[in-house]
Design a protein around this motif. Structure first.
Motif, PDB file in Angstrom:
ATOM      1  N   LEU A  88     -25.676  56.523 -13.394  1.00  0.00           N
ATOM      2  CA  LEU A  88     -24.917  55.367 -13.884  1.00  0.00           C
ATOM      3  C   LEU A  88     -25.564  54.064 -13.435  1.00  0.00           C
ATOM      4  O   LEU A  88     -25.730  53.123 -14.220  1.00  0.00           O
ATOM      5  N   LYS A  89     -25.980  54.023 -12.161  1.00  0.00           N
ATOM      6  CA  LYS A  89     -26.656  52.825 -11.659  1.00  0.00           C
ATOM      7  C   LYS A  89     -27.953  52.573 -12.416  1.00  0.00           C
ATOM      8  O   LYS A  89     -28.274  51.449 -12.789  1.00  0.00           O
ATOM      9  N   LEU A  90     -28.709  53.662 -12.648  1.00  0.00           N
ATOM     10  CA  LEU A  90     -29.968  53.515 -13.362  1.00  0.00           C
ATOM     11  C   LEU A  90     -29.743  53.030 -14.793  1.00  0.00           C
ATOM     12  O   LEU A  90     -30.510  52.219 -15.308  1.00  0.00           O
ATOM     13  N   LYS A  91     -28.679  53.503 -15.404  1.00  0.00           N
ATOM     14  CA  LYS A  91     -28.388  53.054 -16.769  1.00  0.00           C
ATOM     15  C   LYS A  91     -27.991  51.589 -16.800  1.00  0.00           C
ATOM     16  O   LYS A  91     -28.381  50.838 -17.701  1.00  0.00           O
ATOM     17  N   HIS A  92     -27.220  51.133 -15.784  1.00  0.00           N
ATOM     18  CA  HIS A  92     -26.870  49.712 -15.712  1.00  0.00           C
ATOM     19  C   HIS A  92     -28.112  48.865 -15.457  1.00  0.00           C
ATOM     20  O   HIS A  92     -28.275  47.789 -16.052  1.00  0.00           O
ATOM     21  N   PRO A 107     -23.757  40.988 -26.664  1.00  0.00           N
ATOM     22  CA  PRO A 107     -22.570  41.806 -26.416  1.00  0.00           C
ATOM     23  C   PRO A 107     -22.582  43.119 -27.205  1.00  0.00           C
ATOM     24  O   PRO A 107     -22.107  44.144 -26.713  1.00  0.00           O
ATOM     25  N   LYS A 108     -23.156  43.093 -28.432  1.00  0.00           N
ATOM     26  CA  LYS A 108     -23.224  44.333 -29.217  1.00  0.00           C
ATOM     27  C   LYS A 108     -24.161  45.330 -28.574  1.00  0.00           C
ATOM     28  O   LYS A 108     -23.869  46.541 -28.503  1.00  0.00           O
ATOM     29  N   VAL A 109     -25.312  44.833 -28.079  1.00  0.00           N
ATOM     30  CA  VAL A 109     -26.261  45.720 -27.403  1.00  0.00           C
ATOM     31  C   VAL A 109     -25.603  46.316 -26.164  1.00  0.00           C
ATOM     32  O   VAL A 109     -25.672  47.526 -25.915  1.00  0.00           O
ATOM     33  N   GLN A 110     -24.932  45.447 -25.397  1.00  0.00           N
ATOM     34  CA  GLN A 110     -24.264  45.927 -24.192  1.00  0.00           C
ATOM     35  C   GLN A 110     -23.176  46.938 -24.543  1.00  0.00           C
ATOM     36  O   GLN A 110     -23.023  47.967 -23.877  1.00  0.00           O
ATOM     37  N   GLY A 164     -21.097  52.139 -24.378  1.00  0.00           N
ATOM     38  CA  GLY A 164     -20.445  53.225 -25.107  1.00  0.00           C
ATOM     39  C   GLY A 164     -21.232  54.526 -24.972  1.00  0.00           C
ATOM     40  O   GLY A 164     -20.668  55.604 -24.762  1.00  0.00           O
ATOM     41  N   LYS A 165     -22.576  54.400 -25.101  1.00  0.00           N
ATOM     42  CA  LYS A 165     -23.415  55.594 -24.948  1.00  0.00           C
ATOM     43  C   LYS A 165     -23.279  56.146 -23.543  1.00  0.00           C
ATOM     44  O   LYS A 165     -23.153  57.363 -23.336  1.00  0.00           O
ATOM     45  N   VAL A 166     -23.284  55.243 -22.535  1.00  0.00           N
ATOM     46  CA  VAL A 166     -23.174  55.689 -21.151  1.00  0.00           C
ATOM     47  C   VAL A 166     -21.842  56.398 -20.934  1.00  0.00           C
ATOM     48  O   VAL A 166     -21.783  57.488 -20.351  1.00  0.00           O
ATOM     49  N   CYS A 211     -15.658  48.875 -17.296  1.00  0.00           N
ATOM     50  CA  CYS A 211     -16.058  48.288 -18.590  1.00  0.00           C
ATOM     51  C   CYS A 211     -14.921  47.493 -19.205  1.00  0.00           C
ATOM     52  O   CYS A 211     -15.112  46.388 -19.732  1.00  0.00           O
ATOM     53  N   TYR A 212     -13.712  48.044 -19.118  1.00  0.00           N
ATOM     54  CA  TYR A 212     -12.550  47.362 -19.695  1.00  0.00           C
ATOM     55  C   TYR A 212     -12.282  46.046 -18.972  1.00  0.00           C
ATOM     56  O   TYR A 212     -12.023  45.020 -19.592  1.00  0.00           O
ATOM     57  N   LYS A 213     -12.350  46.093 -17.630  1.00  0.00           N
ATOM     58  CA  LYS A 213     -12.103  44.860 -16.855  1.00  0.00           C
ATOM     59  C   LYS A 213     -13.151  43.800 -17.169  1.00  0.00           C
ATOM     60  O   LYS A 213     -12.840  42.621 -17.279  1.00  0.00           O
ATOM     61  N   ASN A 214     -14.401  44.213 -17.287  1.00  0.00           N
ATOM     62  CA  ASN A 214     -15.443  43.247 -17.637  1.00  0.00           C
ATOM     63  C   ASN A 214     -15.206  42.643 -19.012  1.00  0.00           C
ATOM     64  O   ASN A 214     -15.385  41.445 -19.228  1.00  0.00           O
TER      65      ASN A 214
END
Length: 196
Positions: free
Chosen positions: A11-15, A49-52, A57-59, A83-86
């Motif tokens: 997860l960290k690596l994906k972020h 924002p769409k890319v993020q 979503g993929k993550v 993700c929701y809080k962000n």
């Protein structure tokens, strides 16, 4: 537990990968000198924002597929909550910015209305002051004309009184002169009689 650590590291690596993608896109935007500032802000505002969202979503889908145990479900829930809080923070910050702009527009409109109202109010005050000044001038002019008439009347009466007193004095002097003249004439007549 080892699986959780591996998933957390993934997860960290994906972020980190998503931030690297963002950095590279922002660097590309900054390097292209012909791209206008509006285009940059549009890309940052709409495409990033769409890319993020796609990446997040993929993550989350990857995490959701990999989860089978209850502990992994908790990790997935925290990731979803994160993700929701962000997204909520971004929405709130956008709404705050919108309301700030709206408040500024309202304040500008209110100050414009106040300026126009105060200008109209000062114009009406100025007109009323001019009217009062004109009325005062008329009253003063009428007072001065009456005062001039009174002064003329007093002067005429004084001149008339002085002329009458001078006339009395002149008449009295004339009578005295006539009396003296008649006395002299009588005394001359008496002297002439006596001499004859």
């Amino acid at each position: 537990v080892a699986e959780l650590k591996v998933d957390a590291q993934k997860l960290k690596l994906k972020h980190i990968a998503s931030t690297v993608v963002q950095k590279s896109i922002r660097g590309m935007i900054a390097r292209h000198g012909e791209v206008r500032e509006r285009r940059k802000s549009w890309i940052i505002k709409h495409i990033m924002p769409k890319v993020q969202a796609c990446y997040r979503g993929k993550v989350t889908r990857d995490i959701g597929r990999a989860l089978t145990t209850e502990e992994n479900e908790n990790i997935a829930a925290t990731a979803i909550q994160f993700c929701y809080k962000n997204s909520c923070k971004r929405l709130v910050s956008k709404q705050i910015a919108y309301h700030k702009r709206k408040v500024k527009r309202i304040q500008r409109a209110a100050s414009t209305v106040q300026r126009i109202f105060r200008g109209a109010q000062s114009k009406t005050r100025l007109e009323s002051l001019r009217d009062e000044a004109a009325q005062k001038n008329e009253v003063q002019a009428a007072f001065h004309s009456k005062l001039d008439n009174v002064a003329r009347t007093i002067q005429n009466n004084f001149r008339l009184h002085r002329a009458k007193s001078w006339l009395r004095i002149l008449r009295a002097q004339r009578k005295l002169i006539e009396i003296e003249a008649t006395r002299e004439a009588k005394s001359c007549q008496t002297i002439q009689r006596l001499e004859r």
